[in-house]
Design an enzyme around this catalytic site. Structure first.
Site, short mmCIF file in Angstrom:
data_model
loop_
_atom_site.label_atom_id
_atom_site.label_comp_id
_atom_site.label_asym_id
_atom_site.label_seq_id
_atom_site.Cartn_x
_atom_site.Cartn_y
_atom_site.Cartn_z
N HIS A 99 40.03 35.26 42.07
CA HIS A 99 40.26 35.81 43.40
C HIS A 99 40.25 34.67 44.42
O HIS A 99 39.64 33.62 44.19
CB HIS A 99 39.18 36.82 43.75
CG HIS A 99 39.24 38.06 42.94
ND1 HIS A 99 38.74 39.26 43.39
CD2 HIS A 99 39.75 38.32 41.70
CE1 HIS A 99 38.93 40.20 42.48
NE2 HIS A 99 39.54 39.64 41.44
N GLU A 129 38.72 34.23 47.24
CA GLU A 129 37.40 33.81 47.71
C GLU A 129 36.67 32.99 46.66
O GLU A 129 36.03 31.98 46.98
CB GLU A 129 36.55 35.03 48.09
CG GLU A 129 37.12 35.84 49.25
CD GLU A 129 38.08 36.95 48.82
OE1 GLU A 129 38.32 37.85 49.62
OE2 GLU A 129 38.62 36.89 47.68
N CYS A 167 36.08 41.84 47.81
CA CYS A 167 35.72 42.87 46.84
C CYS A 167 34.27 42.61 46.39
O CYS A 167 33.69 41.58 46.72
CB CYS A 167 36.68 42.84 45.66
SG CYS A 167 36.46 41.38 44.60
N CYS A 192 33.77 39.12 44.83
CA CYS A 192 33.79 38.02 45.79
C CYS A 192 32.58 38.03 46.72
O CYS A 192 32.06 36.98 47.09
CB CYS A 192 35.08 38.06 46.59
SG CYS A 192 36.53 37.80 45.54
#
Length: 165
Positions: free
Chosen positions: A62, A64, A92, A95
């Site tokens: 992801h 992040e 999410c 993250c």
């Protein structure tokens, strides 16, 4: 001037959010997911990230997480104390947990989980799932203690060179 945690937005926060949104938009054009992030401390970008899940076949890639990894490499430390994570979208649960583990000082995001859901992403569903009792989850999470399961933690506690985190 850095804002105090919980004090709202800092003077440069919008600039960093715009950078994260631009990273996300550029990533879509390059075949990636619509997420971008930057880690900033003392006015300096320590790491950037774009969603690479489908490109790398890595469900943990992801934006992040990518930005946190890059920032930690940049400073040579696993703790990003005093840094801020700016994300194009609400992080999410994965993250958000990575931000907590990295000791990020604060997280600032632009779009939210409802925007992500509209685009077909599971963020909101995962937040909803985590709020439920584990016995209702579609994926069983089962604890089963085995002999010696405490040994790794005991070894850690006895290790004089351990680095606390």
């Amino acid at each position: 001037m850095s804002p105090m945690p919980g004090a709202g937005l800092g003077a440069d926060d919008e600039r960093w959010l715009v950078k994260a949104v631009r990273l996300a938009t550029a990533n879509v054009a390059a075949g990636g997911g619509p997420f971008g992030a930057v880690v900033v401390r003392d006015g300096r970008v320590l790491g950037r990230g774009q969603n690479r899940v489908t490109r790398d076949n890595d469900p943990t890639a992801h934006a992040e997480v990518q930005a946190i990894r890059a920032a930690c490499r940049e400073i040579g430390d696993f703790a990003l104390t005093g840094a801020a994570l700016f994300s194009s979208c609400e992080p999410c649960p994965l993250c958000l947990a990575a931000s907590l583990w990295a000791r990020v000082g604060r997280v600032v995001y632009a779009a939210d989980r409802d925007d992500a859901a509209r685009a077909g992403f599971d963020d909101r569903a995962f937040y909803d799932l985590l709020a439920r009792d584990r016995s209702t989850w579609p994926m069983p999470v089962v604890a089963h203690r085995v002999d010696g399961c405490e040994a790794p933690m005991d070894a850690w506690l006895a290790h004089e060179g351990r680095v606390a985190y």
